[in-house]
Design a protein around this motif. Sequence first.
Motif, PDB file in Angstrom:
ATOM      1  N   ALA A  70       0.829  -1.212   0.000  1.00 24.60           N
ATOM      2  CA  ALA A  70       0.000   0.000   0.000  1.00 24.60           C
ATOM      3  C   ALA A  70       0.857   1.252   0.000  1.00 24.60           C
ATOM      4  N   ARG A  71       0.444   2.222  -0.825  1.00 22.90           N
ATOM      5  CA  ARG A  71       1.178   3.488  -0.866  1.00 22.90           C
ATOM      6  C   ARG A  71       0.818   4.372   0.316  1.00 22.90           C
ATOM      7  N   ARG A  72      -0.449   4.335   0.726  1.00 21.03           N
ATOM      8  CA  ARG A  72      -0.907   5.193   1.823  1.00 21.03           C
ATOM      9  C   ARG A  72      -1.621   4.329   2.843  1.00 21.03           C
ATOM     10  N   ARG A  73      -1.960   4.970   3.946  1.00 22.85           N
ATOM     11  CA  ARG A  73      -2.505   4.168   5.048  1.00 22.85           C
ATOM     12  C   ARG A  73      -3.974   3.836   4.922  1.00 22.85           C
ATOM     13  N   ASN A  74      -4.614   4.328   3.889  1.00 30.46           N
ATOM     14  CA  ASN A  74      -6.050   4.124   3.891  1.00 30.46           C
ATOM     15  C   ASN A  74      -6.517   2.933   3.049  1.00 30.46           C
ATOM     16  N   ALA A  75      -5.627   2.021   2.739  1.00 29.83           N
ATOM     17  CA  ALA A  75      -6.088   0.772   2.138  1.00 29.83           C
ATOM     18  C   ALA A  75      -6.360  -0.192   3.271  1.00 29.83           C
ATOM     19  N   ALA A  76      -7.174  -1.183   3.031  1.00 29.87           N
ATOM     20  CA  ALA A  76      -7.467  -2.110   4.117  1.00 29.87           C
ATOM     21  C   ALA A  76      -6.296  -3.061   4.347  1.00 29.87           C
ATOM     22  N   TYR A  77      -5.710  -3.581   3.293  1.00 31.00           N
ATOM     23  CA  TYR A  77      -4.584  -4.516   3.419  1.00 31.00           C
ATOM     24  C   TYR A  77      -3.283  -3.836   3.047  1.00 31.00           C
ATOM     25  N   PRO A  78      -2.386  -3.734   3.993  1.00 33.75           N
ATOM     26  CA  PRO A  78      -1.121  -3.068   3.688  1.00 33.75           C
ATOM     27  C   PRO A  78      -0.260  -3.858   2.695  1.00 33.75           C
ATOM     28  N   ARG A  79      -0.458  -5.185   2.694  1.00 30.57           N
ATOM     29  CA  ARG A  79       0.317  -6.002   1.746  1.00 30.57           C
ATOM     30  C   ARG A  79      -0.539  -7.127   1.200  1.00 30.57           C
ATOM     31  N   GLN A  80      -0.336  -7.406  -0.091  1.00 28.92           N
ATOM     32  CA  GLN A  80      -1.022  -8.546  -0.698  1.00 28.92           C
ATOM     33  C   GLN A  80      -0.089  -9.224  -1.688  1.00 28.92           C
ATOM     34  N   THR A  81      -0.379 -10.481  -1.909  1.00 32.27           N
ATOM     35  CA  THR A  81       0.334 -11.195  -2.980  1.00 32.27           C
ATOM     36  C   THR A  81      -0.719 -11.783  -3.911  1.00 32.27           C
ATOM     37  N   VAL A  82      -0.557 -11.579  -5.210  1.00 31.24           N
ATOM     38  CA  VAL A  82      -1.537 -12.100  -6.176  1.00 31.24           C
ATOM     39  C   VAL A  82      -0.814 -12.936  -7.233  1.00 31.24           C
TER      40      VAL A  82
END
Lengths: 229, 418, 249
Positions: free
Chosen positions: C158-170
């Motif tokens: 995540a670039r900023r703090r307002n995403a729900a998941y700070p990290r994901q792998t797809v």
Amino acid sequence: MITITNLVRTYQTGDNEVRALRNIDLAIATGEFAAIAGPSGSGKTTLLNLIGCIDEPDEGTIEINGSVVHAGKAKERALFRRENLGFVFQSFNLVPVLTAEENIALSLSLLDMPAAERRERLRAIIDEVGLTGMEDRRPARLSGGQQQRVAVARALVKDPKLVLADEPTANLDSETGAAILDLMHELNQSHKTTFVFSTHDPMVMDRADRLITLRDGRIVDDDLRRRAS
Amino acid sequence: MNARAGVALAWKNLFRHGRRTIITASALAFGLLVYIMADSMLRGIEVDTERNLILYETGAAQVLAEGYLEERDLRPLRYAIETPEEIESALEESGIKAVARTTFSGELIVFQDPFPEDGSVQVTGYGIDPSDDGDVYRLEETITKGRFLEPGEDGAVLGGWLAEDIGADVGYPITIVTRTRGGFFQTLELDVVGIADTPNPIINRYAVFVPIDTADFYLQMEGAVTEIAVAGKLRGVDRALTAQMEQELASFPGVDVVGWDRLAMDYVAIAQTKNSGSSTILFFVFVIAAVGVSNTVLMSILERRREIGMMRAMGLYDGEIRRLLLLEAAGIGVIGAGIGIALGAVTNYFLVTNGIDYSFWLRDMDAGYRITGVLRGVWNGDTFASAFAAGVIITVITAMMPVRRALRTTIVESLRTD
Amino acid sequence: MKRTATGIIGVVIFAWTALPVAAADLTAEEIVERLESNQVQETNHATATMVVRDRFGERTSTMESWSKGRDVTLIEFTSPAERGQKVLRTENEIYLFYPDAAELIRLQGAALRESMLGSDISYEDMTGGKTLLETYRVELLGEETIHGHRCYKVGFEARRRNAAYPRQTVWIDTELFVARRSEQYALSGRLLKEIEMDRIETIGGYTIARRMIISDALKRNSSTEFTLDDVQFDIQVDDDLFSLEELSW
């Protein structure tokens, strides 16, 4: 003292209209000891009630010492009775929770007077009716005759102008009844109080100074045997 | 008729049918006894609840960031106080004890082994400063297992019922899933260091306490906190305190001062229900008394028909008769109320000293009250005074109807010797 | 998880077109762009089944949905327990309609975090907004095989703090540019959710994953299985369907 003119009193009992008194004219002098006699239903109690200002006529007037009391309001009539009338009933009607003396004092408490006078009068009347020594008893512990003496004392203690007695001897045996009647006659003589009572007891009728007979709401006889002195 | 004679006559008439008077008076006494007891218990609940709210949940009042109060149920971290130290200092300087806390909501997740089974439960997380939290809250004193928190550790103190529900013990690991201030999902991996049995069921059932710097780190608060709580009176809302706080904090923009009542709306709502509950009880007392007294007075009047007629013939005014009869009714009221408050005093003594143990029932109750165990009564002079007054007034009022009916009968009717 | 979730759900609900592509060397950004650009349709009408499993048992619900572009979606539940309930997503808002109470609710703020019908999908997952690349920095972590299919493994941060998941792998299929698997992590690094997409089919020129299984990594035995029963693309869908008036009807 009492002047009755054209008195009419009618009752409604259910669907029936009962004419208790039809056009009564009557005059009673001060100090008289008068009996109103007649069979049941003759209207004698009604007449007594009307004179006693506890009932109101449908027609006619009753004057007591010049006042037409029934024309006034309930409280005025009560005041008149308080100051001028005494009642004796056939069933005594004493307050059971009060002693003989307290019962008599009850009627006196309705009038304004100093305590000393009150006590004096009480003592005197208890003596006069012959209840000395029994004044602290409650009605339950008094005989019929004694209870009626209390009632008489209660009626007389305030020195009323008029005492009305409705069949005062009806609940007493003949001996006691005679005694009570004699008592009332004595008081009538000594206090000069006018007595009017209703009765169908021949003994009473005999002792009355004046005998007024009613039948079906009318006066059929008026016999003055002895004048009031 | 003079007053003395009247009172004497009324008094004597009361004992004419002593048993009847006592029975009627007793019915009244019983009703008033129930009222006094119920009032005492309900007040006791109130006293307990307010104390438990203030000492374990809300403090006497709180400083919140503007906007927080409206969404308080959701525990939003975005309305936070940025400069808590300054506000705390300002308050301490004016003699008000203050502590900062960060409250958050999350899901507590436990795994089989060492827990009895897998589980998850919604909890409220409280980030507290172990060194000064005791200035306002009493949590530390209620630790029954393990120990209190130490600053900076990844440790948690659980509410007693929560620990029991999930089968937690000191040393067990727990995971809390929550969101950071910005919105990121976050997990807190903590070890249970202590278990607290507080008198406040909300805390016991839902609370997880962590050190505030730990919460600050995981939630990315960057020094901000969600509330600053202050100490104050344990009963009632201290308006003087909130006024003083508002004055001290006038120079701090963006914060609100709220008393505990605004933070415990569920309790306030039910307390109002209680007040109407007490009135309902009093109403039923009225009904009992009305039936009993009315009947007694009616019977008394019917029995004394001729006697009353005689008194009226003798020249007593209707008003005097009325006063006499109402005085008798008042006498029943005085006797009944007297017995009632005497019994009430005795019963209340036991309620206040020993109380009633409700702990079994309260375990699963979630009705807004904060009570856990023994309910104690409270002495309240007003209740006794109003019970007495109500008893007398009620009997007099209910007697008025039969008395009026009696006086409507004519004297001639009353005197009939049928 | 806004855009990404939409992207992932979008794979199932909003079908995408498979673009034939030469197997040239792609950057992470290009891969993600391909993934996202495959979600454009004019319109979409589908019926779906959702099975929610937790430790209390299994709950099945069915629904019908319509969407236009990537901005508006209307979902109406058709299973008996929630029949008539509707969810409307417009560009910036989410509305819920409950027919029993005739209640229309607008979800805002923290309320968006609530899950839809107790599943592992929250309303927040459905909101629109920025593209994946605007929200996340992406990094190509290599290639792996998922269920026999070659996939690019892409890391999202995540670039900023307002995403729900700070990290994901797809994991993104190298040929079809459809996501076959994803993992969502909490800030602490702990794995929170795993999503598997399968039953990939081509219908009417579009290649879609018919089934998505979302598993809660912390609560064992907790998962949501989402299956597209029927779907039609680029049919006539009225704009009025996405109005508030329609919603309360």
